[in-house]
Scaffold this active site. Structure first.
Site, PDB file in Angstrom:
ATOM      1  N   GLU A  38      64.558  35.484  51.000  1.00  0.00           N
ATOM      2  CA  GLU A  38      64.559  34.890  52.335  1.00  0.00           C
ATOM      3  C   GLU A  38      63.699  35.766  53.227  1.00  0.00           C
ATOM      4  O   GLU A  38      63.941  36.970  53.351  1.00  0.00           O
ATOM      5  CB  GLU A  38      65.969  34.792  52.909  1.00  0.00           C
ATOM      6  CG  GLU A  38      65.992  34.137  54.295  1.00  0.00           C
ATOM      7  CD  GLU A  38      67.373  34.107  54.942  1.00  0.00           C
ATOM      8  OE1 GLU A  38      67.563  33.281  55.850  1.00  0.00           O
ATOM      9  OE2 GLU A  38      68.247  34.915  54.549  1.00  0.00           O
ATOM     10  N   ASP A  77      58.058  44.332  57.046  1.00  0.00           N
ATOM     11  CA  ASP A  77      57.397  43.135  57.548  1.00  0.00           C
ATOM     12  C   ASP A  77      56.931  42.280  56.372  1.00  0.00           C
ATOM     13  O   ASP A  77      56.308  42.785  55.430  1.00  0.00           O
ATOM     14  CB  ASP A  77      56.196  43.532  58.414  1.00  0.00           C
ATOM     15  CG  ASP A  77      55.686  42.392  59.276  1.00  0.00           C
ATOM     16  OD1 ASP A  77      55.550  41.264  58.757  1.00  0.00           O
ATOM     17  OD2 ASP A  77      55.422  42.620  60.473  1.00  0.00           O
ATOM     18  N   ASP A 102      61.001  32.357  63.936  1.00  0.00           N
ATOM     19  CA  ASP A 102      60.463  32.355  65.298  1.00  0.00           C
ATOM     20  C   ASP A 102      59.390  31.267  65.392  1.00  0.00           C
ATOM     21  O   ASP A 102      58.441  31.263  64.610  1.00  0.00           O
ATOM     22  CB  ASP A 102      59.847  33.721  65.602  1.00  0.00           C
ATOM     23  CG  ASP A 102      59.512  33.913  67.076  1.00  0.00           C
ATOM     24  OD1 ASP A 102      59.114  32.923  67.733  1.00  0.00           O
ATOM     25  OD2 ASP A 102      59.634  35.048  67.570  1.00  0.00           O
ATOM     26  N   LYS A 113      53.288  29.346  71.521  1.00  0.00           N
ATOM     27  CA  LYS A 113      51.963  29.413  72.147  1.00  0.00           C
ATOM     28  C   LYS A 113      50.866  29.302  71.088  1.00  0.00           C
ATOM     29  O   LYS A 113      50.960  29.902  70.017  1.00  0.00           O
ATOM     30  CB  LYS A 113      51.819  30.713  72.934  1.00  0.00           C
ATOM     31  CG  LYS A 113      52.765  30.795  74.129  1.00  0.00           C
ATOM     32  CD  LYS A 113      52.573  32.079  74.909  1.00  0.00           C
ATOM     33  CE  LYS A 113      53.533  32.128  76.095  1.00  0.00           C
ATOM     34  NZ  LYS A 113      53.413  33.379  76.873  1.00  0.00           N
ATOM     35  N   ASP A 145      65.692  24.290  63.902  1.00  0.00           N
ATOM     36  CA  ASP A 145      66.139  23.316  64.907  1.00  0.00           C
ATOM     37  C   ASP A 145      64.999  22.992  65.857  1.00  0.00           C
ATOM     38  O   ASP A 145      65.162  22.206  66.786  1.00  0.00           O
ATOM     39  CB  ASP A 145      67.328  23.866  65.707  1.00  0.00           C
ATOM     40  CG  ASP A 145      66.909  24.985  66.645  1.00  0.00           C
ATOM     41  OD1 ASP A 145      66.138  25.872  66.203  1.00  0.00           O
ATOM     42  OD2 ASP A 145      67.329  24.980  67.812  1.00  0.00           O
ATOM     43  N   THR A 181      73.177  29.327  58.377  1.00  0.00           N
ATOM     44  CA  THR A 181      72.882  30.638  58.941  1.00  0.00           C
ATOM     45  C   THR A 181      73.663  30.780  60.246  1.00  0.00           C
ATOM     46  O   THR A 181      74.246  29.814  60.752  1.00  0.00           O
ATOM     47  CB  THR A 181      71.382  30.794  59.241  1.00  0.00           C
ATOM     48  OG1 THR A 181      71.050  30.013  60.398  1.00  0.00           O
ATOM     49  CG2 THR A 181      70.524  30.321  58.072  1.00  0.00           C
ATOM     50  N   GLU A 182      73.639  31.984  60.814  1.00  0.00           N
ATOM     51  CA  GLU A 182      74.286  32.197  62.112  1.00  0.00           C
ATOM     52  C   GLU A 182      73.684  31.279  63.172  1.00  0.00           C
ATOM     53  O   GLU A 182      74.407  30.660  63.966  1.00  0.00           O
ATOM     54  CB  GLU A 182      74.141  33.660  62.555  1.00  0.00           C
ATOM     55  CG  GLU A 182      74.858  34.670  61.677  1.00  0.00           C
ATOM     56  CD  GLU A 182      73.972  35.252  60.583  1.00  0.00           C
ATOM     57  OE1 GLU A 182      74.323  36.313  60.061  1.00  0.00           O
ATOM     58  OE2 GLU A 182      72.942  34.639  60.248  1.00  0.00           O
TER      59      GLU A 182
END
Length: 217
Positions: free
Chosen positions: A44, A96, A118, A122, A154, A191-192
């Site tokens: 993941e 990373d 994330d 932009k 979402d 997930t949370e």
């Protein structure tokens, strides 16, 4: 979201180096030796506090899992969960994901999960999205032939962008849901963020995409 500094984080990570694997680049090609078996490996990217990976590993002891999270103050929360109940088929990497092809050998991974990444809304940040073509190329490099990406979010904008990016890359979309929690999909592990957003009425989007084993005609 501002991350809270946790001064103890690195000491704890170093103490449990058999769970949070330091210098993962030295393990490339040898991850099955790290786990001590020949089971398939799922990763993941952006594992956050680790609930998804933890629940997946607990539900599927026949699969090995690696959660990759660059923020030390976040990955230590995932570690704390494993300190309470260690799972032999789950490891963490505090690095990373841009360096993914350094951590794993070609064809070493069987599946990639991307959950609530994330969205980088932009336009100038497009290249940072985890479904941008550069990342798709990196996933393909470490995945087995015909390997899969399972993606949930979402964020409608990120989802639409990701579908386009995957299609343009030549991937096959094998499963698609525009409202996961009101679909017939079975075995979803949340997930949370997923629990938080869905409780607020947010629609959850999901896609499973597969890399082609033959060139597009």
């Amino acid at each position: 979201m501002r991350l809270r500094h946790k001064p103890y984080a690195m000491d704890r990570i170093n103490e449990y180096s058999h769970i949070v694997i330091g210098n993962p680049e030295e393990r490339a090609g040898n991850w099955k030796e790290v786990f001590g078996n020949e089971q398939p490996i799922h990763i993941e990217v952006g594992t956050g506090r680790g609930r998804f990976m933890y629940d997946m590993a607990k539900a599927n002891p026949h699969i090995n899992y690696i959660g990759i999270e660059k923020f030390t103050s976040v990955v230590v929360d995932a570690l704390d969960k494993l300190i309470e109940e260690e799972l032999p088929n789950l490891k963490l990497i505090n690095k990373d994901a841009e360096d993914l092809t350094v951590f794993f050998a070609k064809g070493e991974i069987d599946r990639v999960y991307l959950n609530f990444s994330d969205p980088w809304p932009k336009k100038r940040h497009t290249k940072r999205r985890l479904t941008y073509k550069t990342f798709l190329r990196n996933y393909e490099e470490v995945l087995v032939e015909g390997g899969e990406i399972h993606f949930k979010t979402d964020n409608q904008g990120l989802f639409e962008y990701s579908l386009m990016s995957m299609a343009e890359y030549g991937m096959l979309l094998t499963y698609l849901s525009l409202d996961l929690h009101n679909s017939d999909f079975e075995g979803n592990i949340m997930t949370e963020y997923e629990e938080k957003f869905s409780s607020k009425g947010h629609r959850i989007y999901r896609v499973e995409a597969k890399y082609r084993t033959e060139p597009m005609q």
